[in-house]
Design a protein around this motif. Structure first.
Motif, PDB file in Angstrom:
ATOM      1  N   ALA A  83       0.837  -1.199   0.000  1.00 50.05           N
ATOM      2  CA  ALA A  83       0.000   0.000   0.000  1.00 50.05           C
ATOM      3  C   ALA A  83       0.877   1.256   0.000  1.00 50.05           C
ATOM      4  O   ALA A  83       0.548   2.265  -0.621  1.00 50.05           O
ATOM      5  CB  ALA A  83      -0.928  -0.001   1.218  1.00 50.05           C
ATOM      6  N   ILE A  84       2.005   1.168   0.713  1.00 49.22           N
ATOM      7  CA  ILE A  84       2.926   2.317   0.756  1.00 49.22           C
ATOM      8  C   ILE A  84       3.540   2.546  -0.621  1.00 49.22           C
ATOM      9  O   ILE A  84       3.555   3.670  -1.131  1.00 49.22           O
ATOM     10  CB  ILE A  84       4.041   2.070   1.803  1.00 49.22           C
ATOM     11  CG1 ILE A  84       3.414   1.865   3.181  1.00 49.22           C
ATOM     12  CG2 ILE A  84       5.026   3.232   1.825  1.00 49.22           C
ATOM     13  CD1 ILE A  84       4.386   1.350   4.227  1.00 49.22           C
ATOM     14  N   ASP A  85       3.993   1.474  -1.240  1.00 52.00           N
ATOM     15  CA  ASP A  85       4.584   1.599  -2.572  1.00 52.00           C
ATOM     16  C   ASP A  85       3.563   2.099  -3.587  1.00 52.00           C
ATOM     17  O   ASP A  85       3.873   2.927  -4.443  1.00 52.00           O
ATOM     18  CB  ASP A  85       5.134   0.244  -3.043  1.00 52.00           C
ATOM     19  CG  ASP A  85       6.337  -0.186  -2.205  1.00 52.00           C
ATOM     20  OD1 ASP A  85       6.914   0.675  -1.504  1.00 52.00           O
ATOM     21  OD2 ASP A  85       6.694  -1.377  -2.251  1.00 52.00           O
ATOM     22  N   TRP A  92       1.007   3.932  -3.033  1.00 50.48           N
ATOM     23  CA  TRP A  92       0.728   5.348  -2.794  1.00 50.48           C
ATOM     24  C   TRP A  92       1.800   6.205  -3.467  1.00 50.48           C
ATOM     25  O   TRP A  92       1.510   7.184  -4.141  1.00 50.48           O
ATOM     26  CB  TRP A  92       0.691   5.630  -1.284  1.00 50.48           C
ATOM     27  CG  TRP A  92       0.139   6.983  -0.962  1.00 50.48           C
ATOM     28  CD1 TRP A  92      -1.144   7.285  -0.609  1.00 50.48           C
ATOM     29  CD2 TRP A  92       0.855   8.231  -0.950  1.00 50.48           C
ATOM     30  NE1 TRP A  92      -1.277   8.632  -0.400  1.00 50.48           N
ATOM     31  CE2 TRP A  92      -0.076   9.232  -0.604  1.00 50.48           C
ATOM     32  CE3 TRP A  92       2.172   8.588  -1.232  1.00 50.48           C
ATOM     33  CZ2 TRP A  92       0.279  10.584  -0.511  1.00 50.48           C
ATOM     34  CZ3 TRP A  92       2.530   9.925  -1.149  1.00 50.48           C
ATOM     35  CH2 TRP A  92       1.589  10.904  -0.783  1.00 50.48           C
ATOM     36  N   ILE A  93       3.038   5.820  -3.300  1.00 54.21           N
ATOM     37  CA  ILE A  93       4.135   6.611  -3.877  1.00 54.21           C
ATOM     38  C   ILE A  93       4.040   6.627  -5.399  1.00 54.21           C
ATOM     39  O   ILE A  93       4.145   7.684  -6.018  1.00 54.21           O
ATOM     40  CB  ILE A  93       5.504   6.077  -3.398  1.00 54.21           C
ATOM     41  CG1 ILE A  93       5.654   6.408  -1.904  1.00 54.21           C
ATOM     42  CG2 ILE A  93       6.647   6.695  -4.208  1.00 54.21           C
ATOM     43  CD1 ILE A  93       6.919   5.917  -1.275  1.00 54.21           C
ATOM     44  N   ALA A 132       2.914  10.455  -6.071  1.00 53.69           N
ATOM     45  CA  ALA A 132       4.116  11.236  -6.336  1.00 53.69           C
ATOM     46  C   ALA A 132       4.463  11.249  -7.814  1.00 53.69           C
ATOM     47  O   ALA A 132       5.084  12.175  -8.292  1.00 53.69           O
ATOM     48  CB  ALA A 132       5.284  10.694  -5.521  1.00 53.69           C
ATOM     49  N   HIS A 159      -8.581   7.746  -0.854  1.00 52.99           N
ATOM     50  CA  HIS A 159      -8.851   7.992   0.559  1.00 52.99           C
ATOM     51  C   HIS A 159      -8.245   9.312   1.009  1.00 52.99           C
ATOM     52  O   HIS A 159      -8.544   9.810   2.074  1.00 52.99           O
ATOM     53  CB  HIS A 159      -8.291   6.842   1.386  1.00 52.99           C
ATOM     54  CG  HIS A 159      -6.852   6.555   1.097  1.00 52.99           C
ATOM     55  ND1 HIS A 159      -6.458   5.548   0.269  1.00 52.99           N
ATOM     56  CD2 HIS A 159      -5.738   7.190   1.502  1.00 52.99           C
ATOM     57  CE1 HIS A 159      -5.132   5.550   0.171  1.00 52.99           C
ATOM     58  NE2 HIS A 159      -4.673   6.545   0.909  1.00 52.99           N
ATOM     59  N   MET A 203       0.673  15.630  -5.518  1.00 52.87           N
ATOM     60  CA  MET A 203       1.281  16.192  -4.309  1.00 52.87           C
ATOM     61  C   MET A 203       1.187  17.710  -4.312  1.00 52.87           C
ATOM     62  O   MET A 203       1.252  18.343  -5.341  1.00 52.87           O
ATOM     63  CB  MET A 203       2.755  15.774  -4.228  1.00 52.87           C
ATOM     64  CG  MET A 203       2.939  14.371  -3.681  1.00 52.87           C
ATOM     65  SD  MET A 203       2.052  14.091  -2.123  1.00 52.87           S
ATOM     66  CE  MET A 203       2.857  15.296  -1.061  1.00 52.87           C
ATOM     67  N   PHE A 225       9.034  16.403  -3.479  1.00 52.51           N
ATOM     68  CA  PHE A 225       9.893  15.723  -2.509  1.00 52.51           C
ATOM     69  C   PHE A 225      11.345  15.948  -2.890  1.00 52.51           C
ATOM     70  O   PHE A 225      11.725  15.732  -4.031  1.00 52.51           O
ATOM     71  CB  PHE A 225       9.635  14.215  -2.509  1.00 52.51           C
ATOM     72  CG  PHE A 225       8.213  13.847  -2.227  1.00 52.51           C
ATOM     73  CD1 PHE A 225       7.698  13.993  -0.944  1.00 52.51           C
ATOM     74  CD2 PHE A 225       7.390  13.380  -3.226  1.00 52.51           C
ATOM     75  CE1 PHE A 225       6.383  13.649  -0.680  1.00 52.51           C
ATOM     76  CE2 PHE A 225       6.075  13.048  -2.965  1.00 52.51           C
ATOM     77  CZ  PHE A 225       5.573  13.184  -1.684  1.00 52.51           C
ATOM     78  N   ALA A 264       3.569   8.699   2.507  1.00 50.34           N
ATOM     79  CA  ALA A 264       2.931   7.457   2.056  1.00 50.34           C
ATOM     80  C   ALA A 264       2.587   6.559   3.238  1.00 50.34           C
ATOM     81  O   ALA A 264       1.509   5.962   3.293  1.00 50.34           O
ATOM     82  CB  ALA A 264       3.864   6.718   1.090  1.00 50.34           C
ATOM     83  N   ALA A 305      -1.072   5.340   4.281  1.00 49.50           N
ATOM     84  CA  ALA A 305      -1.389   3.907   4.366  1.00 49.50           C
ATOM     85  C   ALA A 305      -1.962   3.565   5.742  1.00 49.50           C
ATOM     86  O   ALA A 305      -2.891   2.759   5.857  1.00 49.50           O
ATOM     87  CB  ALA A 305      -0.138   3.076   4.075  1.00 49.50           C
TER      88      ALA A 305
END
Lengths: 211, 114
Positions: free
Chosen positions: A45-47, A49-50, A54, A95, A128, B18, B28, B32
């Motif tokens: 999920a973190i990856d 999002w990036i 971004a 979200h 962003m 960034f 991020a 999350a």
């Protein structure tokens, strides 16, 4: 007398050339690896999002929504009445955006958006946020002297134009619908979207037709 | 028009979102954790706002670097308040990463020892 310690020199040299990340980078790695290990957050999920916020979105989605509003009066009415519902059909509802309110610029009203608390922003539409949006100077001054701040961005507004400043929160994000530039009657929605800048959707830019 | 004619805010218009990868990683990770329901968007916003205010009151410069530093401070603080982790675990894990970096030969992936 200066002492010469070869081992010390080797250590310093090794340290300078090691790939040790910066202190904040190490702190993020520490926090993230602990949370992932405990199953509190999904690394995918973190990856994702990036990749999405971004790199991929930029302000393109917002520009698409604005161009649609310019070319489809029924959509525009829906967007201004209930932004959250109107953008649902684009399937952009990340979200990160919360409830969306679209505000329209006219000949007599200019809207500009800020988050005075932190930096709440409609990420899922605009990607962003720019560096200046996060600056204390912007967050404080645009509320106190919006006309002066806008002028610094090249947005010179007549005294007859009312400026409305909208303060975003974690639950409520704003999208400015800029005025459609003159001389763009023949353009389709895709060509119009290309004219819409990120700043125009925050309120710190006025649009022009490209020569 | 020279760069000197630009106001400080307008001059920052072209800054990348960034400056370093860890900055994207912080935002991020926060997003999350909100998505997973570990804390709410409102809690994150309040924590970030408080940290930004603290930095400003402490005289930190009004820069993007300060902003992301505040974001990291806020996320560490909120994670501890929500009992997701604690200061000891964070410090030990950070030391473990330093150790791993310093003992991994150049060019090999850095991994924590199990």
């Amino acid at each position: 007398m200066t002492s010469y310690d070869p081992q010390k020199i080797i250590d310093i040299h090794a340290h300078l050339h090691s790939d040790l990340p910066s202190d904040p980078a190490l702190r993020v790695k520490a926090l993230e690896s602990l949370l992932v290990e405990q199953g509190l957050v999904d690394p995918a999920a973190i990856d994702a999002w990036i990749d999405l916020y971004a790199e991929e979105i930029g302000p393109k989605r917002g520009a698409h929504v604005v161009a649609r509003a310019w070319t489809d009066p029924a959509f525009k009415a829906k967007l201004l009445a209930d932004g959250t519902a109107a953008i649902r059909e684009f399937d952009y509802q990340g979200h990160a955006t919360g409830h969306l309110i679209a505000v329209e610029n006219t000949d007599t009203v200019h809207n500009v958006v800020v988050c005075t608390l932190c930096s709440c922003y409609p990420f899922s539409l605009l990607g962003m946020s720019p560096g200046w949006y996060k600056a204390a100077e912007y967050r404080a001054r645009v509320v106190r002297e919006p006309r002066a701040v806008l002028k610094e961005f090249g947005v010179a507004l007549g005294e007859e134009v009312e400026i409305r400043v909208w303060d975003s929160t974690s639950e409520l994000r704003y999208l400015v619908v800029p005025q459609r530039p003159e001389g763009t009657d023949g353009l389709d929605a895709a060509a119009l979207a290309a004219l819409v800048t990120r700043n125009s959707m925050i309120g710190t830019d006025l649009l022009k037709a490209r020569a | 028009m020279s760069a000197d004619d630009l106001s400080p805010l307008k001059a920052r218009d072209g800054e990348p979102a960034f400056a370093e990868p860890w900055q994207a990683q912080v935002i991020a990770l926060a997003a999350a954790l909100v998505a997973e329901g570990r804390f709410s968007a409102a809690q994150w916003s309040a924590a970030l706002g408080a940290e930004i205010r603290r930095a400003s009151q402490a005289g930190a410069p009004d820069t993007t670097a300060t902003y992301y530093q505040s974001a990291l401070d806020a996320l560490e603080r909120l994670a501890q308040e929500q009992a997701l982790t604690d200061a000891t675990a964070l410090a030990m894990r950070k030391a473990a990463w330093v150790e791993a970096y310093e003992h991994t030969p150049h060019g090999q992936p850095v991994e924590l020892k199990r």
